[in-house]
Design an enzyme around this catalytic site. Structure first.
Site, PDB file in Angstrom:
ATOM      1  N   ASN A   1       0.861  -1.183   0.000  1.00 12.94           N
ATOM      2  CA  ASN A   1       0.000   0.000   0.000  1.00 12.94           C
ATOM      3  C   ASN A   1       0.896   1.232   0.000  1.00 12.94           C
ATOM      4  OD1 ASN A   1      -1.810   2.047   0.539  1.00 12.94           O
ATOM      5  ND2 ASN A   1      -2.318   1.366   2.617  1.00 12.94           N
ATOM      6  N   TRP A   2       0.992   1.869  -1.176  1.00 10.50           N
ATOM      7  CA  TRP A   2       1.900   3.022  -1.301  1.00 10.50           C
ATOM      8  C   TRP A   2       1.337   4.269  -0.617  1.00 10.50           C
ATOM      9  CZ3 TRP A   2       3.931   2.973  -7.111  1.00 10.50           C
ATOM     10  CH2 TRP A   2       4.677   1.808  -7.307  1.00 10.50           C
ATOM     11  N   LYS A   3       0.081   4.233  -0.227  1.00 12.26           N
ATOM     12  CA  LYS A   3      -0.597   5.392   0.390  1.00 12.26           C
ATOM     13  C   LYS A   3      -0.407   6.634  -0.494  1.00 12.26           C
ATOM     14  CE  LYS A   3      -0.050   3.231   4.856  1.00 12.26           C
ATOM     15  NZ  LYS A   3       0.036   3.371   6.300  1.00 12.26           N
TER      16      LYS A   3
ATOM     17  N   HIS B   1      -9.439   0.907   5.337  1.00 17.53           N
ATOM     18  CA  HIS B   1      -8.142   1.149   5.985  1.00 17.53           C
ATOM     19  C   HIS B   1      -8.344   2.122   7.151  1.00 17.53           C
ATOM     20  CE1 HIS B   1      -4.032   2.449   6.678  1.00 17.53           C
ATOM     21  NE2 HIS B   1      -3.652   1.358   6.055  1.00 17.53           N
TER      22      HIS B   1
ATOM     23  N   GLU C   1      -5.114  -5.165  10.969  1.00 22.32           N
ATOM     24  CA  GLU C   1      -4.153  -4.071  11.093  1.00 22.32           C
ATOM     25  C   GLU C   1      -4.428  -3.287  12.368  1.00 22.32           C
ATOM     26  OE1 GLU C   1      -2.177  -2.985   7.154  1.00 22.32           O
ATOM     27  OE2 GLU C   1      -3.857  -1.640   7.460  1.00 22.32           O
TER      28      GLU C   1
ATOM     29  N   GLY D   1       2.765   2.051  11.062  1.00 16.24           N
ATOM     30  CA  GLY D   1       3.732   3.144  10.937  1.00 16.24           C
ATOM     31  C   GLY D   1       4.458   3.490  12.219  1.00 16.24           C
TER      32      GLY D   1
ATOM     33  N   SER E   1       3.745  -2.184  10.466  1.00 17.19           N
ATOM     34  CA  SER E   1       5.206  -2.185  10.678  1.00 17.19           C
ATOM     35  C   SER E   1       5.871  -3.486  10.232  1.00 17.19           C
ATOM     36  CB  SER E   1       5.527  -1.875  12.151  1.00 17.19           C
ATOM     37  OG  SER E   1       5.048  -0.594  12.500  1.00 17.19           O
TER      38      SER E   1
ATOM     39  N   GLY F   1       2.936  -1.198   4.373  1.00 21.22           N
ATOM     40  CA  GLY F   1       2.829   0.229   4.072  1.00 21.22           C
ATOM     41  C   GLY F   1       4.209   0.806   3.794  1.00 21.22           C
ATOM     42  N   GLY F   2       4.843   1.339   4.833  1.00 17.05           N
ATOM     43  CA  GLY F   2       6.136   2.029   4.695  1.00 17.05           C
ATOM     44  C   GLY F   2       7.166   1.269   3.876  1.00 17.05           C
TER      45      GLY F   2
HETATM   46  P1  PGA Z   1       2.989   0.253   7.793  1.00 12.86           P
HETATM   47  O1  PGA Z   1       1.519   0.474   7.208  1.00 12.86           O
HETATM   48  O2  PGA Z   1       3.546  -1.009   7.162  1.00 12.86           O
HETATM   49  O3  PGA Z   1       3.755   1.488   7.394  1.00 12.86           O
HETATM   50  O4  PGA Z   1       2.869   0.115   9.264  1.00 12.86           O
HETATM   51  C1  PGA Z   1       0.650  -0.611   7.055  1.00 12.86           C
HETATM   52  C2  PGA Z   1      -0.661  -0.122   6.494  1.00 12.86           C
HETATM   53  O5  PGA Z   1      -1.078   1.000   6.792  1.00 12.86           O
HETATM   54  O6  PGA Z   1      -1.319  -0.834   5.739  1.00 12.86           O
END
Ligand code: PGA
Length: 254
Positions: A11-13, A98, A168, A174, A215, A236-237
């Protein structure tokens, strides 16, 4: 398309310009070219404006495309929105519910249910995100919160076979502080699987993939894949770092 036994969703957000998206997906394509895609389904969810470009670059790669969001109606006067039917031409998956959508854009369980219906109606596979805040965990209400999120999202969905659930926990997103395998296993076995079973017959619901997100890194992904009853991860990150993301994919395929 068939979903493999394991999944890695990136998920590149709201990251990457179109040019950066091009560079990033070229690097991911190159670094994952030896990965057996029949073992792991890789899904990349770029920002809307880059979906077409990313899809074109990845067309022979075996990597799938997902959207980070969808709207509930098919078309019309909804400035700034993108419908599931528009997305279904170019994506196989869509992230729904999300926690950033719930928290920042005030999406309710009912709206998320409508998005699930919209995805279902056009054959997009929903990646439904559920998870509790730290406060809810500390006050022992995780179970009721996740149960409510799941039950409402699945309400009225006649066939849940295409649904992917991502656990999640909000406190793990994050923060660099992922959930422990024990917490993940507790949530999967005492809440997510039972609610899926209640919404379908067991032969179907046993097969719904359940992912963990929060994370996830190359360093910890093995703990989740080996120590938890999950079928993959939502990243995510680390998904906008081609080295880290590709490493997570490789470890998942092993
Ligand atoms: P993260 O995000 O890996 O940066 O914790 C996960 C997500 O929001 O799907």
């Amino acid at each position: 398309m068939t979903v493999a036994a394991k999944l890695v969703v990136g998920n590149w957000k709201m990251n990457t310009s179109v040019y950066q998206a091009e560079e990033l997906c070229l690097a991911i394509r190159e670094r994952t070219k030896e990965v057996d895609k029949s073992k792991v389904t890789i899904v990349i969810c770029p920002p809307f404006i880059s979906i077409l470009l990313v899809k074109d670059i990845l067309k022979e790669s075996g990597i799938s495309i997902g959207s980070q969001n969808t709207f509930i109606d098919t078309s019309g006067a909804f400035t700034g929105e993108v419908s599931a039917s528009m997305l279904s031409d170019i994506c196989d998956f869509v992230i729904i519910g999300h926690s950033e959508r719930r928290r920042i854009f005030l999406e309710t369980d009912d709206l998320i249910n409508k998005k699930m219906q919209a995805a279902f109606n056009v054959g997009l596979k929903p990646i439904l995100c559920v998870g509790e805040t730290l406060q809810e965990r500390d006050s022992h209400s995780s179970e009721s919160v996740i149960q409510r999120q799941l039950e409402t999202a699945l309400d009225g969905i006649a066939d849940i076979s295409s649904v992917i659930v991502a656990y999640e926990p909000i406190w793990a997103i994050g923060t660099g502080k992922p959930a422990t395998p024990q917490i993940i296993n507790d949530v999967v076995s005492s809440i997510i699987r039972p609610v899926l079973n209640d919404n379908s017959n067991k032969a179907i619901s046993e097969k719904n993939p359940i992912l963990y997100g929060g994370s996830v890194t190359p360093e910890n992904v093995g703990d989740f894949l080996n120590g938890c009853d999950i079928q993959g991860v939502l990243v995510g990150g680390a998904s906008i770092n081609p080295i880290q993301f590709s490493h997570i994919v490789q470890l998942t395929a092993e």
